[in-house]
Each structure stands twice: as C-alpha cells, then as structure tokens.
Design an enzyme around this catalytic site. Structure first.
Site, PDB file in Angstrom:
ATOM      1  N   TYR A 161       0.868  -1.181   0.000  1.00  0.00           N
ATOM      2  CA  TYR A 161       0.000   0.000   0.000  1.00  0.00           C
ATOM      3  C   TYR A 161       0.899   1.223   0.000  1.00  0.00           C
ATOM      4  O   TYR A 161       1.815   1.326   0.822  1.00  0.00           O
ATOM      5  CB  TYR A 161      -0.871  -0.019   1.264  1.00  0.00           C
ATOM      6  CG  TYR A 161      -1.788   1.163   1.427  1.00  0.00           C
ATOM      7  CD1 TYR A 161      -2.951   1.279   0.667  1.00  0.00           C
ATOM      8  CD2 TYR A 161      -1.504   2.170   2.348  1.00  0.00           C
ATOM      9  CE1 TYR A 161      -3.802   2.364   0.838  1.00  0.00           C
ATOM     10  CE2 TYR A 161      -2.351   3.255   2.525  1.00  0.00           C
ATOM     11  CZ  TYR A 161      -3.498   3.344   1.754  1.00  0.00           C
ATOM     12  OH  TYR A 161      -4.342   4.422   1.917  1.00  0.00           O
ATOM     13  N   ASP A 164       9.298   2.818  -0.909  1.00  0.00           N
ATOM     14  CA  ASP A 164       8.321   3.518  -0.086  1.00  0.00           C
ATOM     15  C   ASP A 164       8.729   3.268   1.365  1.00  0.00           C
ATOM     16  O   ASP A 164       8.424   2.214   1.934  1.00  0.00           O
ATOM     17  CB  ASP A 164       6.927   2.967  -0.400  1.00  0.00           C
ATOM     18  CG  ASP A 164       5.870   3.467   0.574  1.00  0.00           C
ATOM     19  OD1 ASP A 164       6.232   4.113   1.581  1.00  0.00           O
ATOM     20  OD2 ASP A 164       4.687   3.183   0.346  1.00  0.00           O
ATOM     21  N   LYS A 170       5.079   9.627   8.060  1.00  0.00           N
ATOM     22  CA  LYS A 170       5.048   9.144   9.447  1.00  0.00           C
ATOM     23  C   LYS A 170       6.159   9.747  10.321  1.00  0.00           C
ATOM     24  O   LYS A 170       6.067  10.892  10.707  1.00  0.00           O
ATOM     25  CB  LYS A 170       5.046   7.617   9.468  1.00  0.00           C
ATOM     26  CG  LYS A 170       3.817   7.057   8.697  1.00  0.00           C
ATOM     27  CD  LYS A 170       3.595   5.598   8.947  1.00  0.00           C
ATOM     28  CE  LYS A 170       2.528   5.003   8.050  1.00  0.00           C
ATOM     29  NZ  LYS A 170       1.161   5.204   8.466  1.00  0.00           N
TER      30      LYS A 170
HETATM   31  N1  HOZ Z   1      -0.954   3.963   6.424  1.00  0.00           N
HETATM   32  C1  HOZ Z   1      -1.589   3.465   7.597  1.00  0.00           C
HETATM   33  C2  HOZ Z   1      -1.313   2.034   7.821  1.00  0.00           C
HETATM   34  N2  HOZ Z   1      -1.638   1.184   6.762  1.00  0.00           N
HETATM   35  C3  HOZ Z   1      -3.016   3.692   7.602  1.00  0.00           C
HETATM   36  C4  HOZ Z   1      -3.310   4.997   8.170  1.00  0.00           C
HETATM   37  C5  HOZ Z   1      -4.691   5.406   7.844  1.00  0.00           C
HETATM   38  O1  HOZ Z   1      -5.160   5.123   6.743  1.00  0.00           O
HETATM   39  O2  HOZ Z   1      -5.303   6.022   8.739  1.00  0.00           O
END
Ligand code: HOZ
Length: 429
Positions: A144, A239, A267
């Site tokens: 993702y 990523d 992050k």
């Molecule tokens: N990227 C985050 C973990 N897969 C998800 C954060 C979100 O969509 O709130």
C-alpha cells in the site's frame, strides 16, 4: 471496560463524516464494534473519552516512535505556533530539516516536503515517469502506497481490509499502467519487465512490507530486484513511509544494505504532524519544478509547524542512535513472550518481525506475500483484538497492519501485554 461515551461520539460522527471516520482503518469494520475515541495520550498510553487507559501498539500508525506527547517535540511545536503556523513563503526550518534528513539517509542529495505519505509516493512516481519518459510502473500485491489512483490496484492496508483492493473510481487507463507483481517473487517481476521492455518507469515497493502485516523481504529477492531495475534502466522507488527513520537512521536502505533511486517518506519524519517527503540524487530531483519540468506543489508543504515537529523528532533520533536497537530488543521480547503463550495452545499462528515492526497472523502458512497473509483466520483475529482491547492493549484493528512499537513502552508494559494474551487465550482457541 465501558465504551459508552465513545459509542455516543461515534453515532454523532456518522451523521456528518462518512462512516464516522476520516480514514477507514480507524472504523473497526474488520473487527466489529465501535471505535474508541481518544481524549489524550502520553508516552506509551492512550486515554479514551470514557477514562480507559490502553498500552498503545500503533503509535498513530507509526509516526510516534518516541511515544505520545514527546516533550521536546511538543515544546518545539508550541514555540513555533506562537510565531505563526503557515506563510506559504520559505522558512529556515525547511532547510534545517532537509539537511538533517539528507545527512541521515544514504544515497540522497535533495528532498522535497509534502503533507502525507500518499503525496510522497504519488509525486515519486510522477518524477520517475518524467525523468525516464516511460509510463508504466510495477507494484506488488498487498503493498500500500497511499490512496492515489495508481496504487489502488491490489492494495493492502484498509483497501484490502474493506474489500476494495481495486477501488471503483480508478480508471481502466490507470490500471493498465500499473503492473502487478508478487512480493518476494523475483520471477514475477522479471516476467513483467520482459513483456514491457522500455515501457516501465519505476518499480515501487515497501522494502519491508507493513500493509499486509509485517513482511520482511527475502534477501535474494530484494537484491535481485535492485539488479533487475539497474539492468533494465528502471528506477527503484522504496516507499519508506513506514520504515524510514524507524528501522535505522537510514531506514530500510541501511538495514538491507541496498540503495533505491527514489525514496518516499511519511510518518516518523513528521513526528505526528502531517509530513511526507520524497528524495533522490540531485540528477533526479532537479527534474522537479521550479528547477525542471515535473510539476509538484502544495500550499501547506513544508509549513513551519510540521517542519518543527519533524526537526525535533529527527534530531532526537539522530542524537540517540541506540534507540533503534533498544526498540528492536523490545520487539523481540514481545515476540518471544507471545510465542510462549501461543505455543502452549496448538493455535496456528505466524509472527513476523523486523526492528520495531511486528505482526501476528493466525495461519499455519509462512507469511511471505499477500496471498499467504490473506490465509489468516479472521474470526479468531477479531476475538484476539477485542480480548486484548478489553485488557487495555490497543492493537491495529486489522490483521493487514503492522504493530509499531515506541520507545516509551517499558518492559513492564510488554509483560502486561503478554499477560493479557495469557488471560484471554481461552477465548481465541
Ligand atoms: N498507512 C496506515 C497504515 N496502513 C493507515 C493509516 C490510515 O489510513 O489512517
């Protein structure tokens, strides 16, 4: 535990926010029940609006590697806010954070700040396309990279949790330009490259996957991937939204000993404020506007509040580089503790871990890619999640997410977590 106020707030939220949440992974849809609403947090603990306390294993999905309300960061943001929150005009702190990041991360000369990991990955791909003059990209099933159109093809994280790994709204044209490979399967990449000679701009990958649970790459796979890209003139995009400044000062690149061509961050680099970034050698970054022709922009990009948070966070990590080892040891301790409880039960499970990322799948298959991660027993996962929540342990509400440990967690907290599993184990048999 009582969750009454949370349930009332959720009912109110649903009237004016789709699904009551601003990001689907928060909605508890995969595990059932209503999400809890948070009042405040400090260190390793979350406090909800009903007065319950939880030991937190998501750390805002990764950013808060030093725990909640980390004082130097709170002070930096507070001081900065007094001077104004955003100008849309350059500030010195942007360069300070850029210098620090360039210094910590191998193989990059320049970095551009955006507001999220999605923007970072989306812009990295556009840059790769502009630089190479090619259209197609390869991504891996279950990875993702945020919710930009090109990535919602067999996407992990919330997209797979809620059954839309290929979201409506993504055009056929976009889907045609996104080729799909299998994580940890070099042959699947080789086949795509051979069938699309001179058409592929970039391969984008989470160097340690964190959106189908945590899946470290096989060494031969990741090294082979680097070589395949080099041989075919394809840009390799790491990523590092999850892994950057979390696995090591230089992220997954440093841990794996491999340099990508373009990196995407999010992050930790924002310390809990909305920051993303992408970075590369000057030769590639100078293709970006206003230096070059590839356009990318943002009203709040590099805003001083977010930059102050990022600078406080990276400075703390840079000045205490032992933190990464400390976190890896805590994660290993948790892993062994969970093993001890689960091994007595006969429950089929797999724990994957690297550094401070870890996940638990209820399956007998080794979890190495999207397919194997999807073999997990979801009814059992639900019982596990809710049992742990009731015991005051906040875990990701989906098996397709990684836990993120933070340095405020004590060994006592980890012992309490392991004891909580022991306490609820009969419910998940
Ligand atoms: N990227 C985050 C973990 N897969 C998800 C954060 C979100 O969509 O709130």
């Amino acid at each position: 535990m009582v969750y009454q106020r949370s349930s009332e707030l959720f009912a109110e939220a649903k009237k004016v926010i789709p699904g009551g949440v601003n990001s689907p992974v928060r909605a508890f849809k995969a595990v059932g029940g209503d999400p809890i609403f948070i009042e405040r947090a400090k260190g390793a603990y979350l406090y909800d609006v009903d007065g319950n306390r939880y030991i937190d294993f998501i750390a805002s999905w990764g950013p808060l590697i030093l725990g909640h309300a980390y004082q130097p960061l709170v002070d930096a943001v507070t001081e900065r806010a007094k001077k104004g929150t955003s100008f849309g005009i350059p500030t010195e702190i942007e360069t300070e954070l850029a210098k620090l990041a360039v210094d910590m991360v191998p193989g990059i000369d320049k970095i551009r700040f955006v507001n999220s990991g999605t923007e970072a990955c989306m812009s990295a791909v556009r840059l790769a396309r502009g630089y190479s003059g090619r259209d197609k990209i390869i991504k891996f099933a279950g990875c993702y990279h945020g919710h930009a159109d090109a990535f919602l093809i067999q996407a992990g994280s919330g997209a797979v949790t809620f059954g839309s790994p290929n979201s409506p709204g993504v055009t056929q044209g976009t889907a045609r330009d996104t080729l799909l490979a299998r994580y940890n399967d070099l042959e699947s990449v080789r086949v795509l490259i051979e069938a699309n000679e001179n058409d592929i701009a970039a391969v984008i990958i989470e160097p340690v996957a964190g959106n189908m649970g945590c899946i470290p790459p096989d060494e031969n796979f990741i090294q082979g991937l680097r070589q395949l890209c080099t041989d075919a003139g394809i840009l390799l995009i790491f990523d590092e939204v999850m892994t950057g400044f979390r696995l090591a000062p230089g992220g997954a690149q440093e841990v794996l000993g491999i340099e990508a061509d373009i990196l995407a961050f999010g992050k930790v680099i924002g310390g809990g404020l909305p920051v993303g970034a992408f970075a590369a050698r000057s030769e590639i970054m100078d293709y970006l506007a206003p230096e070059g022709p590839v356009y990318q922009a943002g009203t709040l990009s590099g805003n001083p509040l977010a930059m102050s948070a990022g600078f406080a966070m990276l400075s703390a990590l840079n000045n205490d580089r032992e933190v990464f080892q400390r976190l890896a040891e805590k994660t290993q301790y948790l892993h062994h503790g969970l093993d001890k409880v689960l091994d007595k039960t006969g429950i089929a499970y797999q724990i994957n871990r690297l550094g401070s990322m870890i996940s638990l799948h209820f399956t007998s298959d080794k979890v190495i890619d999207f397919e194997s991660s999807a073999t997990g027993n979801n009814p059992r996962f639900k019982r596990y999640f809710h049992g742990m929540l009731r015991e005051g342990i906040y875990l990701p509400p989906s098996a397709f997410e990684s836990y993120f440990l933070n340095d405020a967690l004590s060994y006592e907290d980890l012992d309490r977590t392991i004891e909580a599993l022991e306490k609820i184990i009969s419910e998940i048999q």
